[in-house]
Design an enzyme around this catalytic site. Structure first.
Site, PDB file in Angstrom:
ATOM      1  N   SER A  23      -7.455   6.029  -9.759  1.00 48.39           N
ATOM      2  CA  SER A  23      -7.722   6.980  -8.683  1.00 48.39           C
ATOM      3  C   SER A  23      -7.907   8.397  -9.232  1.00 48.39           C
ATOM      4  O   SER A  23      -8.387   9.262  -8.514  1.00 48.39           O
ATOM      5  CB  SER A  23      -6.572   6.965  -7.684  1.00 48.39           C
ATOM      6  OG  SER A  23      -5.381   7.384  -8.328  1.00 48.39           O
ATOM      7  N   GLY A  55      -2.348   5.518  -3.480  1.00 45.91           N
ATOM      8  CA  GLY A  55      -1.053   4.920  -3.149  1.00 45.91           C
ATOM      9  C   GLY A  55      -0.559   5.171  -1.737  1.00 45.91           C
ATOM     10  O   GLY A  55       0.428   4.576  -1.295  1.00 45.91           O
ATOM     11  N   CYS A  85      -4.756   1.292 -12.556  1.00 45.84           N
ATOM     12  CA  CYS A  85      -4.118   1.886 -11.381  1.00 45.84           C
ATOM     13  C   CYS A  85      -3.299   0.770 -10.739  1.00 45.84           C
ATOM     14  O   CYS A  85      -3.866  -0.248 -10.322  1.00 45.84           O
ATOM     15  CB  CYS A  85      -5.202   2.371 -10.426  1.00 45.84           C
ATOM     16  SG  CYS A  85      -4.594   2.924  -8.827  1.00 45.84           S
TER      17      CYS A  85
HETATM   18  N1  DGL Z   1      -2.313   5.788 -10.995  1.00 45.00           N
HETATM   19  C1  DGL Z   1      -2.255   5.142  -9.757  1.00 45.00           C
HETATM   20  C2  DGL Z   1      -1.320   3.966  -9.678  1.00 45.00           C
HETATM   21  O1  DGL Z   1      -1.020   3.449 -10.722  1.00 45.00           O
HETATM   22  C3  DGL Z   1      -2.611   5.920  -8.611  1.00 45.00           C
HETATM   23  C4  DGL Z   1      -1.690   6.499  -7.723  1.00 45.00           C
HETATM   24  C5  DGL Z   1      -2.358   7.026  -6.512  1.00 45.00           C
HETATM   25  O2  DGL Z   1      -3.544   7.316  -6.537  1.00 45.00           O
HETATM   26  O3  DGL Z   1      -1.646   7.126  -5.509  1.00 45.00           O
HETATM   27  O4  DGL Z   1      -0.907   3.518  -8.645  1.00 45.00           O
END
Ligand code: DGL
Length: 295
Positions: A23, A55, A85
């Protein structure tokens, strides 16, 4: 979560890049481990900064975004897709795997497996976004990994009665995106999110969101020396390497690999934020793209 196998792909396919999406900038914590473990591989990274965070979004929205990101990466001729992600992996892995036609690697099962291997008291903590915690997938993967180890003859007592505690830490994503990696505000919020887990005596804590390794220092200080933090980036890179070799998809070209970046927000801002992760200085040539037209 099996990956597709391909029989003897030709040289052209082997030399295609690995596609990675997140994201935003969190997936760079996975990308840098890929670079370390697979220095001869080319990569294309897409950060959906314009639509982050994932998220806090619904299942359907996360699936829709992830499938669009997949189509964009396929349009760039990638040989593999890494869903860097956890929120996207928790909700959209199956969908992406079904439609991509290339091997797909997610980040949840490697972290869950590492936690089970490393716990000594059987108390596992998991911190992640609301979408990831709500999916229940980490819990399932931890239990599946414990069953696999037990079936393989590891008769460790703590595997028979695992306790799994999950806490959603949604503000950590914005703090990481905004560069608040070690600020007093981050410490205060971390104390609020994590004190219950610390008091419950977890000896491993899975950083179940790829943004969280950016806040490692604060999280580790708040949890104290008795808790080991699990950042699954290196295990994910190990799984990618194995899949490439098993599928005969590892890059064979001798010329240096290429690394490209795309973002759905301001490229200048993306490069500024990405720089501290990528060791060798600020990336350049990042291109803007919105993936919503990729269906
Ligand atoms: N880096 C992400 C994850 O591992 C994204 C978090 C998000 O965009 O809320 O969930």
């Amino acid at each position: 979560m099996a990956d597709a196998k391909f029989s003897s792909p030709n040289e052209e396919v082997r030399n295609r890049p690995i596609g990675v999406f997140d994201s935003g900038i969190g997936g760079l914590t996975v990308l840098r481990e890929i670079w370390k473990a697979l220095p001869n591989e080319s990569t294309i990274y897409f950060g959906d900064n314009g639509r982050a965070p994932y998220g806090t979004k619904s299942h359907d929205t996360i699936v829709q975004y992830s499938v669009q990101n997949m189509h964009f990466l396929l349009s760039q001729n990638v040989k593999m897709i890494v869903i860097a992600c956890s929120s996207a992996g928790a909700h959209a892995h199956e969908e992406v795997r079904r439609h991509s036609g290339v091997p797909v690697i997610e980040v949840i099962s490697p972290g869950a497996e590492q936690a089970v291997r490393e716990t000594r008291n059987g108390r596992i903590g998991i911190i992640a976004t609301r979408a990831t915690v709500g999916s229940g997938l980490y819990r399932e993967e931890v239990l599946a990994a414990a069953n696999r180890l037990t079936a393989a003859g590891e008769r460790r007592e703590e595997l028979a009665a695992l306790s799994i505690e999950q806490v959603a830490c949604p503000l950590f994503v914005s703090l990481a995106e905004e560069g608040y990696w070690n600020s007093p505000a981050t410490r205060m919020i971390a104390e609020d999110y994590l004190s219950g887990l610390r008091d419950s005596g977890v000896d491993v804590l899975v950083l179940g969101c790829t943004h969280y390794p950016l806040l490692k220092e604060v999280i580790s200080d708040v949890m104290g020396p008795g808790t080991r933090l699990i950042d699954s980036g290196a295990s994910v890179a190990g799984r990618i390497k194995k899949t490439l070799i098993d599928s005969e998809l590892d890059r064979s070209a001798a010329d240096p690999p290429c690394h490209c970046f795309f973002t759905s927000d301001d490229p200048e801002m993306f490069e500024h934020r990405a720089a501290p992760f990528l060791g060798g200085g600020r990336p350049s040539g990042t291109r803007y793209v919105t993936t919503d037209k990729f269906v």
